[in-house]
Design a protein around this motif. Structure first.
Motif, PDB file in Angstrom:
ATOM      1  N   GLY A  85       0.825  -1.204   0.000  1.00  0.00           N
ATOM      2  CA  GLY A  85       0.000   0.000   0.000  1.00  0.00           C
ATOM      3  C   GLY A  85       0.856   1.249   0.000  1.00  0.00           C
ATOM      4  O   GLY A  85       2.071   1.187  -0.169  1.00  0.00           O
ATOM      5  N   CYS A  86       0.180   2.378   0.213  1.00  0.00           N
ATOM      6  CA  CYS A  86       0.895   3.656   0.173  1.00  0.00           C
ATOM      7  C   CYS A  86       1.175   4.174   1.574  1.00  0.00           C
ATOM      8  O   CYS A  86       0.496   3.803   2.532  1.00  0.00           O
ATOM      9  CB  CYS A  86       0.085   4.688  -0.605  1.00  0.00           C
ATOM     10  SG  CYS A  86      -1.445   5.152   0.209  1.00  0.00           S
ATOM     11  N   VAL A  87       2.189   5.032   1.653  1.00  0.00           N
ATOM     12  CA  VAL A  87       2.565   5.649   2.935  1.00  0.00           C
ATOM     13  C   VAL A  87       1.860   6.993   3.060  1.00  0.00           C
ATOM     14  O   VAL A  87       1.887   7.816   2.136  1.00  0.00           O
ATOM     15  CB  VAL A  87       4.098   5.880   2.986  1.00  0.00           C
ATOM     16  CG1 VAL A  87       4.489   6.545   4.299  1.00  0.00           C
ATOM     17  CG2 VAL A  87       4.840   4.572   2.808  1.00  0.00           C
ATOM     18  N   ARG A  88       1.216   7.183   4.188  1.00  0.00           N
ATOM     19  CA  ARG A  88       0.639   8.498   4.538  1.00  0.00           C
ATOM     20  C   ARG A  88       1.039   8.795   5.968  1.00  0.00           C
ATOM     21  O   ARG A  88       0.813   7.981   6.842  1.00  0.00           O
ATOM     22  CB  ARG A  88      -0.893   8.465   4.421  1.00  0.00           C
ATOM     23  CG  ARG A  88      -1.372   8.470   2.969  1.00  0.00           C
ATOM     24  CD  ARG A  88      -2.829   8.179   2.892  1.00  0.00           C
ATOM     25  NE  ARG A  88      -3.668   9.251   3.390  1.00  0.00           N
ATOM     26  CZ  ARG A  88      -4.224  10.200   2.664  1.00  0.00           C
ATOM     27  NH1 ARG A  88      -3.999  10.237   1.365  1.00  0.00           N
ATOM     28  NH2 ARG A  88      -5.004  11.106   3.198  1.00  0.00           N
ATOM     29  N   PHE A  89       1.626   9.953   6.170  1.00  0.00           N
ATOM     30  CA  PHE A  89       2.096  10.348   7.507  1.00  0.00           C
ATOM     31  C   PHE A  89       2.980   9.254   8.114  1.00  0.00           C
ATOM     32  O   PHE A  89       2.861   8.905   9.279  1.00  0.00           O
ATOM     33  CB  PHE A  89       0.911  10.667   8.427  1.00  0.00           C
ATOM     34  CG  PHE A  89      -0.014  11.700   7.841  1.00  0.00           C
ATOM     35  CD1 PHE A  89       0.415  13.014   7.692  1.00  0.00           C
ATOM     36  CD2 PHE A  89      -1.283  11.356   7.406  1.00  0.00           C
ATOM     37  CE1 PHE A  89      -0.422  13.972   7.126  1.00  0.00           C
ATOM     38  CE2 PHE A  89      -2.121  12.297   6.843  1.00  0.00           C
ATOM     39  CZ  PHE A  89      -1.693  13.607   6.704  1.00  0.00           C
ATOM     40  N   LEU A  97      -0.951  18.814   1.684  1.00  0.00           N
ATOM     41  CA  LEU A  97       0.129  17.971   2.213  1.00  0.00           C
ATOM     42  C   LEU A  97       1.159  17.639   1.121  1.00  0.00           C
ATOM     43  O   LEU A  97       2.364  17.721   1.337  1.00  0.00           O
ATOM     44  CB  LEU A  97      -0.510  16.698   2.783  1.00  0.00           C
ATOM     45  CG  LEU A  97       0.234  15.994   3.906  1.00  0.00           C
ATOM     46  CD1 LEU A  97       1.471  15.310   3.434  1.00  0.00           C
ATOM     47  CD2 LEU A  97       0.586  16.957   5.055  1.00  0.00           C
ATOM     48  N   VAL A  98       0.639  17.302  -0.058  1.00  0.00           N
ATOM     49  CA  VAL A  98       1.546  16.935  -1.158  1.00  0.00           C
ATOM     50  C   VAL A  98       2.393  18.141  -1.574  1.00  0.00           C
ATOM     51  O   VAL A  98       3.588  18.015  -1.843  1.00  0.00           O
ATOM     52  CB  VAL A  98       0.751  16.342  -2.346  1.00  0.00           C
ATOM     53  CG1 VAL A  98       1.600  16.291  -3.609  1.00  0.00           C
ATOM     54  CG2 VAL A  98       0.259  14.948  -1.983  1.00  0.00           C
ATOM     55  N   LYS A  99       1.779  19.339  -1.555  1.00  0.00           N
ATOM     56  CA  LYS A  99       2.565  20.546  -1.880  1.00  0.00           C
ATOM     57  C   LYS A  99       3.685  20.721  -0.865  1.00  0.00           C
ATOM     58  O   LYS A  99       4.813  21.073  -1.215  1.00  0.00           O
ATOM     59  CB  LYS A  99       1.652  21.782  -1.885  1.00  0.00           C
ATOM     60  CG  LYS A  99       0.895  21.911  -3.192  1.00  0.00           C
ATOM     61  CD  LYS A  99       0.140  23.213  -3.257  1.00  0.00           C
ATOM     62  CE  LYS A  99      -0.630  23.286  -4.568  1.00  0.00           C
ATOM     63  NZ  LYS A  99      -1.659  24.308  -4.565  1.00  0.00           N
TER      64      LYS A  99
HETATM   65  C1  LIG Z   1      -1.975  13.101   3.114  1.00  0.00           C
HETATM   66  C2  LIG Z   1      -0.726  12.495   2.543  1.00  0.00           C
HETATM   67  C3  LIG Z   1       0.305  12.106   3.399  1.00  0.00           C
HETATM   68  C4  LIG Z   1       1.487  11.560   2.845  1.00  0.00           C
HETATM   69  N1  LIG Z   1       2.497  11.206   3.704  1.00  0.00           N
HETATM   70  C5  LIG Z   1       3.649  10.712   3.191  1.00  0.00           C
HETATM   71  C6  LIG Z   1       4.726  10.346   4.044  1.00  0.00           C
HETATM   72  O1  LIG Z   1       4.658  10.434   5.269  1.00  0.00           O
HETATM   73  N2  LIG Z   1       5.870   9.882   3.466  1.00  0.00           N
HETATM   74  C7  LIG Z   1       6.011   9.744   2.106  1.00  0.00           C
HETATM   75  O2  LIG Z   1       7.075   9.317   1.649  1.00  0.00           O
HETATM   76  N3  LIG Z   1       4.991  10.054   1.268  1.00  0.00           N
HETATM   77  C8  LIG Z   1       3.822  10.533   1.778  1.00  0.00           C
HETATM   78  N4  LIG Z   1       2.792  10.860   0.942  1.00  0.00           N
HETATM   79  C9  LIG Z   1       2.936  10.614  -0.507  1.00  0.00           C
HETATM   80  C10 LIG Z   1       2.240   9.329  -0.906  1.00  0.00           C
HETATM   81  O3  LIG Z   1       2.849   8.204  -0.294  1.00  0.00           O
HETATM   82  C11 LIG Z   1       2.294   9.172  -2.425  1.00  0.00           C
HETATM   83  O4  LIG Z   1       1.589  10.246  -2.989  1.00  0.00           O
HETATM   84  C12 LIG Z   1       1.707   7.855  -2.897  1.00  0.00           C
HETATM   85  O5  LIG Z   1       2.006   7.716  -4.281  1.00  0.00           O
HETATM   86  C13 LIG Z   1       0.211   7.834  -2.656  1.00  0.00           C
HETATM   87  O6  LIG Z   1      -0.375   6.630  -3.106  1.00  0.00           O
HETATM   88  P1  LIG Z   1      -1.912   6.623  -3.564  1.00  0.00           P
HETATM   89  O7  LIG Z   1      -2.012   7.466  -4.820  1.00  0.00           O
HETATM   90  O8  LIG Z   1      -2.256   5.212  -3.799  1.00  0.00           O
HETATM   91  O9  LIG Z   1      -2.704   7.244  -2.440  1.00  0.00           O
HETATM   92  C14 LIG Z   1       1.611  11.399   1.448  1.00  0.00           C
HETATM   93  C15 LIG Z   1       0.569  11.791   0.605  1.00  0.00           C
HETATM   94  C16 LIG Z   1      -0.589  12.326   1.146  1.00  0.00           C
HETATM   95  C17 LIG Z   1      -1.690  12.744   0.191  1.00  0.00           C
END
Ligand SMILES: Cc1cc2nc3c(=O)[nH]c(=O)nc-3n(C[C@H](O)[C@H](O)[C@H](O)COP(=O)(O)O)c2cc1C
Length: 174
Positions: free
Chosen positions: A52-56, A129-131
């Motif tokens: 999955g993806c990393v958020r926070f 957040l992305v910005k």
């Molecule tokens: C709210 C938010 C928090 C994120 N936090 C992180 C983070 O802590 N570390 C990181 O490397 N990327 C972070 N990202 C970037 C995402 O991991 C990256 O955009 C990823 O490709 C998102 O996958 P998705 O499109 O399936 O959601 C964050 C993105 C968002 C929108």
């Protein structure tokens, strides 16, 4: 051999990687499950690909729950772990800390599929957040003295490499 791909993304890039992986696995028997909306029993499959993806700094709650409830089944079959994140320079660190230690040690692949820091189409909070992530990357690039752009993108070569590794694993177990 039944292959499960169970994933939890948010804004589409994880899903894009999963679609590429499915394409690269060709004729193999693959079932894709979105852990944010579907219940999955890992024991119904012979090989599991989970990520999955990393958020926070963390994986999605649905994925963390999946690791807790399915840990034993995941340990009993070949396992691939993958993740997407925006901070490419943190990917080696994430590789070490995102997944439960026992699963990380058991997996035959633990791979970074890249990520996206594009803002188009994102909900406004995510856009903010992305910005912020984009500016932090741009600043660190300049601080290094020389400007080396490191905005992430999806890494199709990593997805294809894992597909090849899964094909080898399934061929060995026939
Ligand atoms: C709210 C938010 C928090 C994120 N936090 C992180 C983070 O802590 N570390 C990181 O490397 N990327 C972070 N990202 C970037 C995402 O991991 C990256 O955009 C990823 O490709 C998102 O996958 P998705 O499109 O399936 O959601 C964050 C993105 C968002 C929108």
């Amino acid at each position: 051999m039944r292959i499960l791909i169970a994933y939890a993304g948010r804004n589409g890039s994880t899903r894009t990687c999963v679609e590429r992986l499915v394409g690269a696995l060709g004729h193999l028997d693959v079932t894709v499950k979105d852990l944010n909306t579907e219940q999955v029993q890992a024991a119904e499959y012979d090989l599991c690909v989970v990520g999955g993806c990393v958020r926070f700094g963390r994986l999605q709650p649905s994925l963390r729950r999946f690791f807790k409830t399915q840990e034993q089944a995941l340990l009993e079959r070949p396992l691939v772990l993958f993740f997407c994140c925006g901070l490419t320079h943190e990917s080696e660190y994430y590789q070490e800390v995102l997944f439960p230690k026992c699963l990380r040690e058991h997996a035959f692949e633990n791979v970074y599929f890249g990520g996206s820091l594009r803002t188009d189409g994102l909900p406004w909070m995510d856009k903010l957040l992305v910005k912020a992530l984009r500016s932090s990357i741009a600043e660190s690039d300049i601080e290094d003295g020389e400007y080396t752009p490191s905005m992430p993108g999806i890494l199709p070569e990593n997805v294809d490499r894992v597909a090849a590794s899964i094909r080898r694993e399934t061929a060995q177990r026939k």
